[in-house]
Enzyme design. Structure first.
Site, PDB file in Angstrom:
ATOM      1  N   HIS A   1      21.777  -7.019 -39.907  1.00  0.00           N
ATOM      2  CA  HIS A   1      22.403  -7.311 -38.623  1.00  0.00           C
ATOM      3  C   HIS A   1      22.394  -6.011 -37.832  1.00  0.00           C
ATOM      4  O   HIS A   1      22.900  -4.991 -38.307  1.00  0.00           O
ATOM      5  CB  HIS A   1      23.860  -7.752 -38.803  1.00  0.00           C
ATOM      6  CG  HIS A   1      24.031  -9.007 -39.576  1.00  0.00           C
ATOM      7  ND1 HIS A   1      24.273 -10.225 -38.973  1.00  0.00           N
ATOM      8  CD2 HIS A   1      24.002  -9.248 -40.910  1.00  0.00           C
ATOM      9  CE1 HIS A   1      24.394 -11.157 -39.901  1.00  0.00           C
ATOM     10  NE2 HIS A   1      24.233 -10.587 -41.079  1.00  0.00           N
TER      11      HIS A   1
ATOM     12  N   HIS B   1      18.544  -9.804 -44.972  1.00  0.00           N
ATOM     13  CA  HIS B   1      18.494  -9.601 -43.528  1.00  0.00           C
ATOM     14  C   HIS B   1      19.470  -8.521 -43.113  1.00  0.00           C
ATOM     15  O   HIS B   1      20.492  -8.310 -43.753  1.00  0.00           O
ATOM     16  CB  HIS B   1      18.765 -10.903 -42.768  1.00  0.00           C
ATOM     17  CG  HIS B   1      20.056 -11.570 -43.106  1.00  0.00           C
ATOM     18  ND1 HIS B   1      20.263 -12.257 -44.293  1.00  0.00           N
ATOM     19  CD2 HIS B   1      21.214 -11.670 -42.421  1.00  0.00           C
ATOM     20  CE1 HIS B   1      21.496 -12.746 -44.309  1.00  0.00           C
ATOM     21  NE2 HIS B   1      22.101 -12.392 -43.183  1.00  0.00           N
TER      22      HIS B   1
END
Length: 185
Positions: free
Chosen positions: A173, A171
């Site tokens: 950010h 993932h």
């Protein structure tokens, strides 16, 4: 550091838990010497602000790494399946972007691939992952545009326990809405 900025850390439940479990006293500001907080003496030169990223986040990262390759569904898989609610900022057939529940900036959005395909961390990327990696970065740009931070934002990927990766589903950010400082960590 000003006392008010340290007090604002107390709103973070991880910080409160770390403070409650602390074996050594901490001070919010060196000019508050010999006062107490929650029964703990506040000593000069010790700052609560430094425990935030060192205790709970590191322990969580180590625990997450222990089961990283189990193949079990992650919290992100549950968000993709809509089993866990989230505030979605952007979605297409390959990528999902949603607001972080513990934001570290006024804008803090996570961008994830909908299909892990073994991509639990960036260091596990293989040539077959190049398309999804490009999709993630392009989605980060779209998120920045939607959130009104195209004038300046940061994209961060935590990779492994030393980088405090706590969910083993790659993932990004996307952080913005305030001045980003350097060095970042």
């Amino acid at each position: 550091m000003a006392a008010t900025s340290c007090f604002s850390l107390l709103r973070n439940s991880l910080t409160l838990r770390a403070l409650q479990n602390a074996k050594t006293p901490f001070v919010f500001s060196s000019n508050l010497a010999h006062q107490t907080y929650a029964g703990l003496p506040l000593l000069p030169g010790r700052t609560l602000c430094h425990i935030r990223a060192t205790n709970d986040e590191e322990a969580s990262a180590r625990a997450a790494a222990a089961s990283a390759d189990s193949g079990a569904p992650t919290i992100f898989d549950k968000i993709i399946a809509k089993e866990i609610p989230s505030t979605i900022v952007y979605e297409d057939e390959k990528v999902l972007a949603f607001k972080d529940i513990n934001p570290q900036a006024p804008v803090h959005v996570l961008v994830i691939p909908k299909f892990r395909d073994g991509l639990t961390r960036l260091s596990k990327a293989e040539p077959r992952h190049s398309e999804i990696l490009g999709n993630l970065l392009y989605a980060a740009k779209i998120v920045a545009e939607k959130e009104g931070i195209l004038d300046g934002f940061r994209v961060v990927i935590n990779d492994g326990p030393s980088a405090c990766q706590s969910v083993y589903h790659l993932h990004l950010h996307v952080l913005g809405g305030r001045q980003m400082k350097w060095p970042p960590g």
